[in-house]
Design a protein around this motif. Sequence first.
Motif, mmCIF file in Angstrom:
data_model
loop_
_atom_site.group_PDB
_atom_site.id
_atom_site.type_symbol
_atom_site.label_atom_id
_atom_site.label_comp_id
_atom_site.label_asym_id
_atom_site.label_seq_id
_atom_site.Cartn_x
_atom_site.Cartn_y
_atom_site.Cartn_z
ATOM 1 N N GLY A 10 0.943 -1.183 0.040
ATOM 2 C CA GLY A 10 -0.027 -0.023 -0.133
ATOM 3 C C GLY A 10 0.874 1.220 0.045
ATOM 4 O O GLY A 10 2.219 1.088 0.074
ATOM 5 N N HIS A 11 0.044 2.301 -0.119
ATOM 6 C CA HIS A 11 0.847 3.737 -0.153
ATOM 7 C C HIS A 11 1.920 3.936 0.974
ATOM 8 O O HIS A 11 3.109 4.381 0.948
ATOM 9 C CB HIS A 11 0.022 4.918 -0.420
ATOM 10 C CG HIS A 11 -0.869 4.702 -1.572
ATOM 11 N ND1 HIS A 11 -0.173 4.886 -2.944
ATOM 12 C CD2 HIS A 11 -2.219 4.732 -1.745
ATOM 13 C CE1 HIS A 11 -1.152 4.983 -3.539
ATOM 14 N NE2 HIS A 11 -2.296 4.562 -3.031
ATOM 15 N N LEU A 12 1.220 3.773 2.318
ATOM 16 C CA LEU A 12 2.132 4.237 3.478
ATOM 17 C C LEU A 12 3.063 3.217 3.759
ATOM 18 O O LEU A 12 4.183 3.307 3.976
ATOM 19 C CB LEU A 12 0.953 3.968 4.665
ATOM 20 C CG LEU A 12 1.680 4.493 6.064
ATOM 21 C CD1 LEU A 12 2.528 5.925 5.844
ATOM 22 C CD2 LEU A 12 0.905 4.581 7.360
ATOM 23 N N GLY A 13 2.814 1.840 3.560
ATOM 24 C CA GLY A 13 3.799 0.709 3.797
ATOM 25 C C GLY A 13 4.906 0.707 2.842
ATOM 26 O O GLY A 13 6.038 0.675 3.491
ATOM 27 N N ARG A 14 4.897 1.084 1.841
ATOM 28 C CA ARG A 14 5.802 1.141 0.819
ATOM 29 C C ARG A 14 6.692 2.303 1.083
ATOM 30 O O ARG A 14 8.299 2.144 1.374
ATOM 31 C CB ARG A 14 5.304 1.586 -0.531
ATOM 32 C CG ARG A 14 6.538 1.900 -1.569
ATOM 33 C CD ARG A 14 6.869 1.009 -2.648
ATOM 34 N NE ARG A 14 8.074 1.400 -2.929
ATOM 35 C CZ ARG A 14 8.898 0.764 -4.196
ATOM 36 N NH1 ARG A 14 8.176 -0.311 -4.844
ATOM 37 N NH2 ARG A 14 9.726 1.285 -4.931
ATOM 38 N N LEU A 15 5.870 3.596 1.553
ATOM 39 C CA LEU A 15 6.999 4.815 2.058
ATOM 40 C C LEU A 15 7.732 4.394 3.258
ATOM 41 O O LEU A 15 8.839 4.684 3.410
ATOM 42 C CB LEU A 15 6.063 5.900 2.418
ATOM 43 C CG LEU A 15 5.641 6.579 0.880
ATOM 44 C CD1 LEU A 15 4.416 7.439 1.363
ATOM 45 C CD2 LEU A 15 6.652 7.296 0.306
ATOM 46 N N ILE A 16 7.115 3.615 4.132
ATOM 47 C CA ILE A 16 7.861 3.073 5.427
ATOM 48 C C ILE A 16 9.048 2.386 5.162
ATOM 49 O O ILE A 16 10.156 2.763 5.733
ATOM 50 C CB ILE A 16 6.979 2.284 6.326
ATOM 51 C CG1 ILE A 16 5.752 3.203 6.986
ATOM 52 C CG2 ILE A 16 7.766 1.825 7.501
ATOM 53 C CD1 ILE A 16 4.806 2.414 7.734
ATOM 54 N N VAL A 17 8.897 1.576 3.945
ATOM 55 C CA VAL A 17 9.907 0.566 3.728
ATOM 56 C C VAL A 17 11.131 1.521 3.140
ATOM 57 O O VAL A 17 12.426 1.419 3.605
ATOM 58 C CB VAL A 17 9.741 -0.394 2.790
ATOM 59 C CG1 VAL A 17 10.962 -1.052 2.060
ATOM 60 C CG2 VAL A 17 8.688 -1.488 3.414
ATOM 61 N N GLU A 18 10.801 2.532 2.184
ATOM 62 C CA GLU A 18 11.792 3.353 1.831
ATOM 63 C C GLU A 18 12.359 4.179 2.778
ATOM 64 O O GLU A 18 13.677 4.628 2.624
ATOM 65 C CB GLU A 18 11.071 4.271 0.672
ATOM 66 C CG GLU A 18 10.567 3.515 -0.498
ATOM 67 C CD GLU A 18 9.951 4.165 -1.481
ATOM 68 O OE1 GLU A 18 9.384 5.342 -1.303
ATOM 69 O OE2 GLU A 18 9.472 3.712 -2.553
ATOM 70 N N SER A 19 11.562 4.599 3.845
ATOM 71 C CA SER A 19 12.084 5.582 4.800
ATOM 72 C C SER A 19 13.156 4.651 5.590
ATOM 73 O O SER A 19 14.196 5.347 6.074
ATOM 74 C CB SER A 19 11.126 5.904 5.696
ATOM 75 O OG SER A 19 11.712 7.024 6.393
ATOM 76 N N LEU A 20 13.185 3.604 6.110
ATOM 77 C CA LEU A 20 13.976 2.683 6.629
ATOM 78 C C LEU A 20 15.300 2.457 5.947
ATOM 79 O O LEU A 20 16.219 2.631 6.605
ATOM 80 C CB LEU A 20 13.125 1.099 7.122
ATOM 81 C CG LEU A 20 11.994 1.024 8.183
ATOM 82 C CD1 LEU A 20 11.405 -0.327 7.789
ATOM 83 C CD2 LEU A 20 12.593 1.466 9.429
ATOM 84 N N LEU A 21 15.111 2.459 4.783
ATOM 85 C CA LEU A 21 16.074 2.188 3.943
ATOM 86 C C LEU A 21 16.975 3.482 3.817
ATOM 87 O O LEU A 21 18.370 3.279 4.238
ATOM 88 C CB LEU A 21 16.135 1.578 2.705
ATOM 89 C CG LEU A 21 15.507 0.451 2.546
ATOM 90 C CD1 LEU A 21 14.870 0.124 0.854
ATOM 91 C CD2 LEU A 21 16.507 -0.623 2.549
ATOM 92 N N ALA A 22 16.387 4.742 3.844
ATOM 93 C CA ALA A 22 17.099 5.902 3.630
ATOM 94 C C ALA A 22 17.483 6.471 4.963
ATOM 95 O O ALA A 22 18.612 7.041 5.134
ATOM 96 C CB ALA A 22 15.977 6.970 3.248
ATOM 97 N N ARG A 23 17.133 5.655 6.173
ATOM 98 C CA ARG A 23 17.731 5.886 7.443
ATOM 99 C C ARG A 23 18.608 5.050 7.735
ATOM 100 O O ARG A 23 19.045 4.743 9.119
ATOM 101 C CB ARG A 23 16.503 5.991 8.508
ATOM 102 C CG ARG A 23 15.693 7.264 8.265
ATOM 103 C CD ARG A 23 14.542 7.101 9.033
ATOM 104 N NE ARG A 23 13.713 8.315 8.825
ATOM 105 C CZ ARG A 23 13.759 9.680 9.496
ATOM 106 N NH1 ARG A 23 15.060 9.769 10.108
ATOM 107 N NH2 ARG A 23 13.184 10.539 9.195
ATOM 108 N N GLY A 24 19.059 4.088 6.822
ATOM 109 C CA GLY A 24 20.444 3.219 7.108
ATOM 110 C C GLY A 24 20.132 1.731 7.495
ATOM 111 O O GLY A 24 21.126 0.988 7.673
#
Length: 289
Positions: A10-24
């Motif tokens: 979903g929209h939010l879940g995908r963004l959470i995954v991307e944010s986790l990756l962006a934060r290392g």
Amino acid sequence: MTVVVTGATGHLGRLIVESLLARGAEPTSIVAAGRQADKLAALAELGVTTASIDYSDEASLAAAFVGADSVMLVSGTEMGQRVAQHAAVITAAQAAGVGRIVYTSAPQADTSALILAPEHKATEELIRASGLGFTILRNGWYTENYLDMLDQSDASGEIAVSVGDGRVASASRADYADAAAVVLLGEGHDGATYELSGDVAWNFGDLAAAFSDILGREIPFRAISTEEHIAEMTAAGLPAGAVQFVAALDSNIRDGALEVTSGDLAQLIGRPTTPLLQGLRTARGILVG
């Protein structure tokens, strides 16, 4: 540490995954779990592990949660089914020995008259009774929720809703996703409940001004009564259930259910939340500035 992000397609879940990756976060420490096979394949290209799950399929949840330290429970979308579905997630997390659940709830879920609140309140109670570690993220409204209204206003030339002088402290999904990633990767959030919302509570005159800016012509806001709104939605062919939901939600907004600006979201993400116009323009794919 292994984190399972449910609702990752979903929209939010995908963004959470991307944010986790962006934060290392290491890609191999993330399990992106969801129902849509094509979107899971796209997530796998990010290097994360993927899992096919359904909140109503306990076996799929059990398989996805093996070895997980934390589960990011992104609330389901099926009203009337969410408590049972969330209960299945909680049970599977207990059985797998998961240490913590982070849950996307609703504003002031335990006290609010918001039409969406009861299922979130019930889920929070299940989490608190589970014995698992937890963090509750009471997500406010997403600015992206108004993209459909933007299209409707483009066609009709106005915003005509029954919110009165009500205000909404919305923020972008990316803001809420960043908050989830901060909590999942950080310390000191165990047992916490955060009231998350945008920094500014805007009214529908402000929304009309934002629409006008994006569409390049004036879009006025016309305040109508609940009865008028129901009649107009019914005449437009909306299903009765959708009509009643929208009317109830507008009543909630009119009564202030979405206007809280606690500051929790900006504090968690370490920056101001995304302003209304910027959030709408970004979501519509329009360059800002």
